[in-house]
Design a protein around this motif. Structure first.
Motif, PDB file in Angstrom:
ATOM      1  N   ALA A   1      -7.996   5.094  -0.972  1.00 47.22           N
ATOM      2  CA  ALA A   1      -7.318   5.665   0.195  1.00 47.22           C
ATOM      3  C   ALA A   1      -8.039   6.889   0.741  1.00 47.22           C
ATOM      4  O   ALA A   1      -8.011   7.142   1.943  1.00 47.22           O
ATOM      5  CB  ALA A   1      -5.875   6.013  -0.163  1.00 47.22           C
TER       6      ALA A   1
ATOM      7  N   ASN B   1       0.823  -1.211   0.000  1.00 48.72           N
ATOM      8  CA  ASN B   1       0.000   0.000   0.000  1.00 48.72           C
ATOM      9  C   ASN B   1       0.859   1.264   0.000  1.00 48.72           C
ATOM     10  O   ASN B   1       0.511   2.269  -0.627  1.00 48.72           O
ATOM     11  CB  ASN B   1      -0.947  -0.004   1.193  1.00 48.72           C
ATOM     12  CG  ASN B   1      -2.047  -1.031   1.047  1.00 48.72           C
ATOM     13  OD1 ASN B   1      -2.453  -1.373  -0.066  1.00 48.72           O
ATOM     14  ND2 ASN B   1      -2.534  -1.552   2.157  1.00 48.72           N
TER      15      ASN B   1
ATOM     16  N   VAL C   1      -5.940   0.859  -2.210  1.00 47.36           N
ATOM     17  CA  VAL C   1      -5.513   0.304  -0.927  1.00 47.36           C
ATOM     18  C   VAL C   1      -6.031  -1.127  -0.851  1.00 47.36           C
ATOM     19  O   VAL C   1      -7.226  -1.365  -1.068  1.00 47.36           O
ATOM     20  CB  VAL C   1      -6.065   1.112   0.262  1.00 47.36           C
ATOM     21  CG1 VAL C   1      -5.625   0.500   1.573  1.00 47.36           C
ATOM     22  CG2 VAL C   1      -5.611   2.549   0.196  1.00 47.36           C
TER      23      VAL C   1
ATOM     24  N   LYS D   1      -7.013  -4.151   1.420  1.00 49.02           N
ATOM     25  CA  LYS D   1      -7.396  -4.357   2.806  1.00 49.02           C
ATOM     26  C   LYS D   1      -7.844  -5.795   3.024  1.00 49.02           C
ATOM     27  O   LYS D   1      -8.087  -6.545   2.068  1.00 49.02           O
ATOM     28  CB  LYS D   1      -8.523  -3.401   3.207  1.00 49.02           C
ATOM     29  CG  LYS D   1      -8.156  -1.922   3.136  1.00 49.02           C
ATOM     30  CD  LYS D   1      -9.318  -1.054   3.577  1.00 49.02           C
ATOM     31  CE  LYS D   1      -8.946   0.416   3.572  1.00 49.02           C
ATOM     32  NZ  LYS D   1     -10.097   1.277   4.017  1.00 49.02           N
TER      33      LYS D   1
ATOM     34  N   LYS E   1       0.932   4.130  -2.914  1.00 50.88           N
ATOM     35  CA  LYS E   1       0.794   5.549  -2.568  1.00 50.88           C
ATOM     36  C   LYS E   1       1.913   6.368  -3.191  1.00 50.88           C
ATOM     37  O   LYS E   1       1.682   7.456  -3.738  1.00 50.88           O
ATOM     38  CB  LYS E   1       0.785   5.713  -1.058  1.00 50.88           C
ATOM     39  CG  LYS E   1       0.655   7.152  -0.588  1.00 50.88           C
ATOM     40  CD  LYS E   1       0.669   7.220   0.937  1.00 50.88           C
ATOM     41  CE  LYS E   1       0.588   8.668   1.416  1.00 50.88           C
ATOM     42  NZ  LYS E   1       0.609   8.741   2.899  1.00 50.88           N
TER      43      LYS E   1
END
Length: 545
Positions: free
Chosen positions: A241, A214, A225, A227, A218
């Motif tokens: 995000a 992640n 993202v 998860k 970025k």
């Protein structure tokens, strides 16, 4: 690594209509940020090196990516009110889709083949690393997968025309199908690798590597993202995000704006669920509001002047050129509700984490101020024991009054404590612990000199002397609510210089300023009593974590 899809998302959607057609279906062609294509070319090069893959198809794809990036640089400078020329129109309508098809075909074959190499690795950590690396092949941010389904119908007016639009916000189906294919293979390959051997949860090393992935996404400018969720079944899913806004313009006039916000796994466009029966890769086909309805944009706009060509563009605030674009409020109704729900959930988790018994640490710097007017203090602490004959009885207690003494006693201390949080929101706390301290005592003496013939004015003479260094063991107890508390500290002096015992007892109030979830800065004021010395007050600055 992201792979292209037939219909790119998303800086500006381009649509052309003519009055010869009363209704026009909106083509799914979008003007992308040029940086997007430069990044794709860099990803291709990295993919070629990391997977040690080379073929005529892959090499020609790299050459084609160069041409696409250059043409994108040329066409992306078109401003909000400009009309695209034919070369750019052809680029977005013909050349780019052809490249996307080529990209998807070649890289898809490579990635599916790469999955086979994962199975052959013996070391568990290497297997997890390979599974996390291969996530890059199909993980993209939600807004990159969207397209507008629907169209605009044009109605002539006495002067000008009326544009009636009707759109729904969906995930591009062709790209979605390709993504699901690779995600399914990923899940089947990595299921036994990324889950603990007892099947209870995800492997801790996999979770830590997801954090690294992640961070890498970025740094590359992606809002994607990855998860995990375990509410119903172990699930890996893709989220965004942060909230991101977009706006659609037709011939320089804004028709509507929308916003994509972080949502739960149930609303993700890509989910990989691991259950007893196997692996399921699925996701939402369209964007929905919090109440479950499809996101729809429907309305009409009147234009005062006739035009030969109508251009529609879809702008995103995180991509490309968008000077003068109105993206609407920072947070729309759904995003605000989502943010509130997320905040409430985070507060609930934070409350649960605070409850109960926790280890706590305290480090502080304290200064005590003790004042004396006793002549015995003079003899004992100023180093003048049995010196009365030398200095005379009036030195410490002269004919007109006593010599005054003040001790300034800075020290540094540290303690390990147990902290217990309680109450409905775990805002009350009690803390007890023990530690050690080291300090110094500076003595300041002042004596009045009375007027005489040579010195007619009353003056005060002062002397500062370091008199003692000392240490001790400390015990500490606190009781408080949220950031405010009462602290009791007892310091038991370890006597190593044959001087008097200076056991200290402090009672004070403190306030904590939160710096992070765990770290806070404390300011404390209170009363102190030191045996064989006196009474006074103290001030302290410390940290707890």
């Amino acid at each position: 690594m992201n792979y292209m899809h037939k219909f790119f998302v998303l800086l500006s959607g381009l649509t052309t209509f003519s009055f010869a057609e009363s209704t026009a279906e909106t083509p799914n062609i979008f003007v992308q940020d040029p940086e997007y294509f430069h990044q794709r070319r860099a990803d291709l090069q990295m993919m070629q090196v990391s997977m040690e893959f080379s073929s005529n198809g892959f090499d020609s794809l790299l050459v084609e990516a160069d041409k696409i990036a250059k043409m994108s640089d040329q066409c992306a400078v078109i401003s909000l009110n400009d009309v695209m020329d034919e070369s750019c129109w052809t680029f977005y309508r013909v050349d780019l889709p052809a490249f996307e098809e080529h990209y998807a075909k070649v890289t898809g074959e490579v990635r599916l083949g790469y999955m086979e190499t994962v199975r052959g690795l013996q070391d568990r950590k290497l297997q997890i690393d390979a599974c996390v690396t291969s996530l890059k092949s199909f993980v993209t941010s939600r807004e990159e997968n969207l397209f507008l389904k629907g169209g605009v119908s044009l109605e002539p007016l006495a002067k000008g025309f009326e544009a009636n639009y009707d759109f729904t916000l969906q995930y591009e189906p062709n790209r979605r199908a390709r993504t699901m294919e690779i995600a399914q293979v990923w899940g089947e390959t990595c299921k036994d690798i990324v889950i603990r051997q007892d099947g209870s949860s995800f492997a801790p090393y996999f979770i830590s590597q997801l954090d690294s992935l992640n961070q890498e996404l970025k740094e590359k400018g992606s809002l994607a993202v990855v998860k995990t969720d375990s509410a119903n079944a172990l699930t890996v899913y893709v989220d965004i995000a942060k909230s991101i806004r977009s706006a659609y313009y037709l011939n320089g006039v804004k028709l509507f704006h929308t916003q994509i916000a972080s949502r739960a796994a149930d609303n993700s466009n890509l989910r990989i669920t691991f259950n007893k029966d196997g692996v399921v890769a699925d996701g939402e086909t369209e964007v929905r509001t919090l109440d479950g309805n499809p996101v729809q944009f429907k309305g009409r706009v009147e234009y005062a002047d006739d035009v030969a060509k109508v251009d529609g563009r879809w702008f995103w605030e995180n991509r490309g050129k968008h000077e003068g674009v109105d993206f609407g409020p920072e947070m729309d109704e759904d995003s605000l509700a989502t943010a509130k729900a997320t905040e409430a959930k985070e507060q609930q988790i934070a409350t649960e984490n605070r409850k109960g018994l926790h280890l706590s640490y305290w480090v502080g710097i304290t200064t005590d101020r003790i004042a004396y007017t006793d002549s015995s203090v003079c003899w004992n602490y100023m180093g003048l024991e049995n010196q009365e004959n030398k200095f005379g009885p009036g030195y410490c207690n002269d004919r007109d009054g006593k010599r005054n003494f003040t001790f300034y006693m800075p020290d540094i201390g540290a303690a390990i404590r147990l902290k217990y949080n309680f109450g409905p929101d775990a805002n009350f706390f009690a803390t007890a612990g023990a530690g050690a301290m080291f300090g110094m005592a500076f003595a300041e003496s002042t004596k009045k000199v009375y007027p005489d013939e040579k010195n007619p004015k009353l003056v005060t003479k002062s002397t500062d002397v370091l008199k003692r260094t000392y240490g001790g063991l400390l015990g500490q107890f606190e009781l408080g609510f949220m950031n405010f508390g009462i602290r009791e500290t007892a310091i038991f002096h370890i006597n190593i210089d044959d001087g008097p015992d200076w056991h200290q007892f402090r009672t004070g109030a403190f306030y904590g300023f939160s710096l992070t979830d765990r770290l806070s800065l404390n300011v404390e004021l209170g009363y102190t009593y030191i045996t064989n010395a006196g009474k006074g007050f103290y001030a302290s600055v410390g940290t707890t974590f």
